[in-house]
Design an enzyme around this catalytic site. Structure first.
Site, mmCIF file in Angstrom:
data_model
loop_
_atom_site.group_PDB
_atom_site.id
_atom_site.type_symbol
_atom_site.label_atom_id
_atom_site.label_comp_id
_atom_site.label_asym_id
_atom_site.label_seq_id
_atom_site.Cartn_x
_atom_site.Cartn_y
_atom_site.Cartn_z
ATOM 1 N N ARG A 39 0.816 -1.212 0.000
ATOM 2 C CA ARG A 39 0.000 0.000 0.000
ATOM 3 C C ARG A 39 0.852 1.266 0.000
ATOM 4 O O ARG A 39 0.427 2.307 -0.475
ATOM 5 C CB ARG A 39 -0.941 0.001 1.213
ATOM 6 C CG ARG A 39 -2.122 -0.927 1.068
ATOM 7 C CD ARG A 39 -3.164 -0.654 2.142
ATOM 8 N NE ARG A 39 -2.666 -0.953 3.472
ATOM 9 C CZ ARG A 39 -2.734 -2.145 4.050
ATOM 10 N NH1 ARG A 39 -3.299 -3.151 3.388
ATOM 11 N NH2 ARG A 39 -2.262 -2.354 5.261
ATOM 12 N N LYS A 167 -15.827 -12.568 3.652
ATOM 13 C CA LYS A 167 -15.027 -13.607 3.000
ATOM 14 C C LYS A 167 -15.880 -14.440 2.046
ATOM 15 O O LYS A 167 -15.441 -14.804 0.953
ATOM 16 C CB LYS A 167 -14.388 -14.513 4.050
ATOM 17 C CG LYS A 167 -13.187 -13.908 4.744
ATOM 18 C CD LYS A 167 -12.174 -13.409 3.757
ATOM 19 C CE LYS A 167 -10.776 -13.706 4.074
ATOM 20 N NZ LYS A 167 -9.819 -13.157 3.101
ATOM 21 N N PRO A 194 -8.045 -21.582 4.039
ATOM 22 C CA PRO A 194 -7.345 -22.018 5.256
ATOM 23 C C PRO A 194 -8.162 -21.776 6.513
ATOM 24 O O PRO A 194 -9.034 -20.897 6.550
ATOM 25 C CB PRO A 194 -6.084 -21.150 5.252
ATOM 26 C CG PRO A 194 -6.506 -19.897 4.552
ATOM 27 C CD PRO A 194 -7.547 -20.300 3.539
ATOM 28 N N VAL A 197 -4.509 -19.676 10.683
ATOM 29 C CA VAL A 197 -3.146 -19.855 10.189
ATOM 30 C C VAL A 197 -2.138 -19.483 11.276
ATOM 31 O O VAL A 197 -2.050 -18.323 11.691
ATOM 32 C CB VAL A 197 -2.893 -19.004 8.930
ATOM 33 C CG1 VAL A 197 -1.507 -19.319 8.361
ATOM 34 C CG2 VAL A 197 -3.967 -19.262 7.875
#
Length: 425
Positions: A39, A167, A194, A197
């Site tokens: 960014r 999501k 996943p 994590v």
């Protein structure tokens, strides 16, 4: 393995992220040319850490500036790329006021990346990072059900939180985008889903998932909520992205990445066994539901946890093993490696008793070779004497060696109980 000047160029979005750093390092180790998006290129500390991930890489990483909340930069980012691994997720500059502040950036950001890929005309396949929360993100649970890639989170569920909804909508939007593309602009898509994590960090930035291990090491919580987690290792997740990018049969599929389900208390016990002798006071006592409920009025982050207390959400990792041919790393290794990396990177403070663990153990055989024959004999006699006086030699390997949870926590747990009773009054 890719090699040579003709190595494919791979774009990895969100290059400074926890998962992204592992993906970049793996790709560079395999000989790929890698371009990463950040960014802000002026953030010298983060940029430097990314550039130093693989100092001996055949192709140094190229970094470009691009923001998922803006159109600018994405066409340049994907230019000449053969593959795109889209991991980045937008981070709001201020706390979200409403649900749309979370949903819109993720859904629209994914579309920005995919549209740039379609316009480029060189992209063969995109690998998108989603989550098991897009498989099942509701707090309701079907008894004995093991969720797989055919399952989708119900975005209309009243038990759904904003993260799970974002999501799910982001991934669904990606599949719909590919479906509606004209034939002359189509490219392939594979999705990685996943669980939580964990694993070693490669930079000094702590991820939200590793925050759990950090809190346990620092005793940021006095007791452990009775929640169950589907855990995976970041190194397996990185390999899954590479395999999903290169395996022909991986196209058009979702892949749950999960080592196994584990209770948070079991994670605490693993940490306790390794780090209690090194001066870390890991909480291992389960928190009563009432205490969590009471605390939720003070700490809003506790509220989403309450409906998940005592529930076990199971996910099927068969496709990960059979199609991507990934056998997950051992859970204990994942948790211990996570903790050591947090300490070594200064994210968790080193205790006075801290040892560098595995590095010291690996050095020990070298020291043994320097000992005289007489010293070795004397050590053998001492060891035999200790074993004869200790009864069962294997006693130290029994799980009870961790000590019952009420022993290492006795003083603190009594104090916690007193605080709860005082609050009730």
């Amino acid at each position: 393995m890719a090699s040579g000047v003709d190595s494919p160029l791979v774009l990895v979005t969100g290059a400074t992220g926890f998962v992204s750093t592992h993906v970049i390092k793996l790709l560079q180790g395999e000989g790929y040319k890698v371009r990463g998006t950040v960014r802000n290129l002026k953030d010298e500390d983060k940029v430097k850490q990314i550039r130093e991930l693989s100092p001996d890489a055949q192709h140094p990483i190229e970094l470009v500036e691009a923001d998922l909340t803006k159109d600018e930069g994405w066409n340049e980012a994907v230019k000449d790329c053969s593959y795109v691994i889209h991991i980045a997720s937008p981070v709001p500059s201020s706390p979200p006021v409403n649900e749309d502040d979370i949903l819109q950036p993720i859904v629209e950001g994914t579309k920005r990346v995919l549209q740039a890929c379609a316009d480029a005309g060189t992209i063969k396949r995109v690998v998108l990072t989603s989550s098991t929360f897009a498989i099942h993100g509701e707090t309701t649970l079907e008894e004995d059900k093991v969720y797989n890639e055919s399952d989708w989170t119900d975005t209309e569920s009243t038990t759904l939180d904003s993260y799970s909804k974002s999501k799910t909508l982001g991934e669904k939007g990606a599949w719909e985008f590919i479906k509606e593309l004209p034939d002359d602009k189509k490219f392939e898509l594979a999705v990685i889903n996943p669980g939580l994590v964990l694993g070693p960090v490669l930079s000094s930035t702590v991820s939200s998932s590793n925050e759990i291990v950090k809190k346990l090491l620092e005793r940021g919580i006095p007791m452990v909520p009775r929640i169950n987690l589907s855990v995976c290792d970041v190194r397996d997740v990185a390999e899954a992205h590479l395999k999903a990018m290169t395996t022909p049969s991986a196209n058009g599929q979702r892949y749950i990445i999960s080592t196994q389900n584990v209770w948070l208390k079991d994670i605490a016990l693993i940490l306790c066994k390794e780090f209690k002798p090194q001066g870390y006071r890991i909480p291992t006592m389960n928190a009563p539901y009432f205490a969590l409920w009471l605390n939720s009025f003070i700490d809003k982050s506790v509220r989403p946890v309450l409906p998940r207390i005592g529930k076990e959400y199971k996910f099927d990792n068969t496709r990960m093993k059979e199609v991507l041919e990934i056998n997950p790393l051992d859970l204990t290794q994942t948790i211990v490696d996570t903790a050591y990396s947090l300490i070594e990177h200064g994210i968790v403070k080193k205790s006075k008793k801290y040892k560098q663990g595995k590095k010291e153990e690996e050095d020990q055989p070298v020291e043994e070779e320097k000992k005289t024959e007489e010293e070795i004999k004397q050590e053998g006699k001492s060891k035999e004497k200790v074993e004869n006086n200790s009864g069962d030699k294997n006693e130290k390997e029994k799980p009870t060696e961790l000590e019952p949870e009420d022993k290492p926590e006795k003083v603190d747990d009594e104090q916690a109980k007193s605080e709860i009773e005082a609050t009730e009054k």
